[in-house]
Scaffold this motif. Sequence first.
Motif, short mmCIF file in Angstrom:
data_model
loop_
_atom_site.label_atom_id
_atom_site.label_comp_id
_atom_site.label_asym_id
_atom_site.label_seq_id
_atom_site.Cartn_x
_atom_site.Cartn_y
_atom_site.Cartn_z
N ILE A 1 9.42 4.55 4.99
CA ILE A 1 9.37 5.72 4.84
C ILE A 1 10.71 6.73 4.76
O ILE A 1 11.62 6.39 5.16
CB ILE A 1 8.79 6.47 6.34
N GLY A 2 10.70 7.47 3.67
CA GLY A 2 11.89 8.12 3.08
C GLY A 2 12.87 7.40 2.77
O GLY A 2 14.17 7.78 2.84
N PHE B 1 0.66 -1.19 -0.02
CA PHE B 1 -0.06 0.02 0.05
C PHE B 1 0.85 1.14 0.01
O PHE B 1 1.55 1.47 0.85
CB PHE B 1 -0.94 0.05 1.20
N LYS B 2 0.96 2.04 -1.41
CA LYS B 2 1.79 2.97 -1.35
C LYS B 2 1.17 4.30 -1.12
O LYS B 2 -0.20 4.65 -1.18
CB LYS B 2 2.34 3.01 -2.75
N VAL B 3 1.89 5.18 -0.34
CA VAL B 3 1.22 6.81 -0.24
C VAL B 3 1.56 7.54 -1.66
O VAL B 3 2.23 7.65 -2.13
CB VAL B 3 2.25 7.39 0.90
N SER B 4 0.17 8.27 -1.91
CA SER B 4 0.04 8.76 -2.98
C SER B 4 1.18 9.77 -3.26
O SER B 4 1.72 10.58 -2.20
CB SER B 4 -1.15 9.57 -3.13
N ARG C 1 7.00 7.58 -2.77
CA ARG C 1 7.66 6.31 -2.70
C ARG C 1 7.60 5.60 -1.17
O ARG C 1 7.83 4.42 -1.23
CB ARG C 1 8.95 6.32 -3.03
N ASP C 2 6.64 6.40 -0.54
CA ASP C 2 6.66 5.57 0.74
C ASP C 2 5.79 4.42 0.78
O ASP C 2 4.84 4.47 0.04
CB ASP C 2 6.08 6.64 1.81
N ILE C 3 5.91 3.56 1.61
CA ILE C 3 5.11 2.44 1.61
C ILE C 3 4.49 2.20 2.86
O ILE C 3 5.36 1.96 3.94
CB ILE C 3 5.59 1.12 1.30
N ALA C 4 3.13 2.55 3.00
CA ALA C 4 2.40 2.55 4.31
C ALA C 4 2.31 0.99 4.83
O ALA C 4 2.45 0.72 5.94
CB ALA C 4 1.01 3.09 4.32
N PHE C 5 2.24 0.04 4.03
CA PHE C 5 2.09 -1.48 4.47
C PHE C 5 2.73 -2.38 3.56
O PHE C 5 2.12 -2.11 2.27
CB PHE C 5 0.63 -1.85 4.63
N HIS C 6 3.75 -3.04 3.74
CA HIS C 6 4.21 -3.98 2.86
C HIS C 6 4.01 -5.51 3.47
O HIS C 6 4.40 -5.69 4.70
CB HIS C 6 5.85 -3.81 2.77
N MET C 7 3.44 -6.13 2.84
CA MET C 7 3.36 -7.64 3.22
C MET C 7 3.71 -8.74 2.12
O MET C 7 3.73 -8.56 0.79
CB MET C 7 1.73 -7.95 3.07
N ASN C 8 4.93 -9.51 2.73
CA ASN C 8 5.78 -10.04 1.85
C ASN C 8 5.72 -11.69 2.22
O ASN C 8 6.75 -11.99 2.98
CB ASN C 8 7.22 -9.46 1.99
#
Length: 266
Positions: free
Chosen positions: A232-233, A205-208, A211-218
């Motif tokens: 973040i950043g 789930f990327k922040v509009s 390039r920040d990713i609010a949630f990464h499921m791997n």
Amino acid sequence: MFVAPPGYQPIYNPRIPYLGPIYGGLRDGSSIYLQGSTPENMTRFFINLLCGEAESSDVALHFNPRFDGWDKVVFNTRQNNSWDSEDKVRSMPFSKGRAFEMVIMITSHGYQVKVDGKDFHTFQHRLPVERVRAMHIAGDVSIQTINVIGVSPESPTCDFVMGGQPVYNPPVPYSNMIPGGMFPKRTIIVRGMVSHGANGLSINFKVSRSRDIAFHMNPRVKQGIVVRNSMIGGRWGQEDRQLSTNPFREGQYFDVSLIRRISRCF
């Protein structure tokens, strides 16, 4: 503008008892996702899949957990106002006063029930699933979310449900905007299959406009773990790897329900 049919709109916090239609009916490949909780004084509740839109209709699936000293879950069908023989499972997947997530998957053999990600029981078809037209829920239970997946007559399965809008067989890698963004209780459901020989996959789930990713499921299939994180950043945070089981295995189908529960972060 695309407007999703009613059958794809999640139902939030329905009043119990609940009686509502299943638009388009059910078929092999459909799934019903329910998120709910049981009270501390629970004795029993039921979920009926009806062959009509009245409580008196034939029942293709009767799912009835009973806390009565001999805890069990009863499966059954009803035809012409007469109940058939009960299929009793003397095990209880629910706990009093606890939240649960439940999926009823329709297969060619029957209704495959999973509770909190674990297979519970498959009840073989006695009535044609194509007759199912409604759902009836009553008893000692609270329901937060009902989502029916794969009800479109044009396509028997739905691979991606986002805010009620289905996306069929998207190319991978897949990237798109989430209409309206994420908000509390919004649900995104992803259905797919892990390829043979796969090392892993990711859902971000990327922040509009960043390039920040609010949630990464791997899910890392070879390692047997599911990593969650955020970036973040340009810097990754601390990984969260704690899960009792890994539901992602080579050559197997999966259903992932992502529900925004809080009002911060994104």
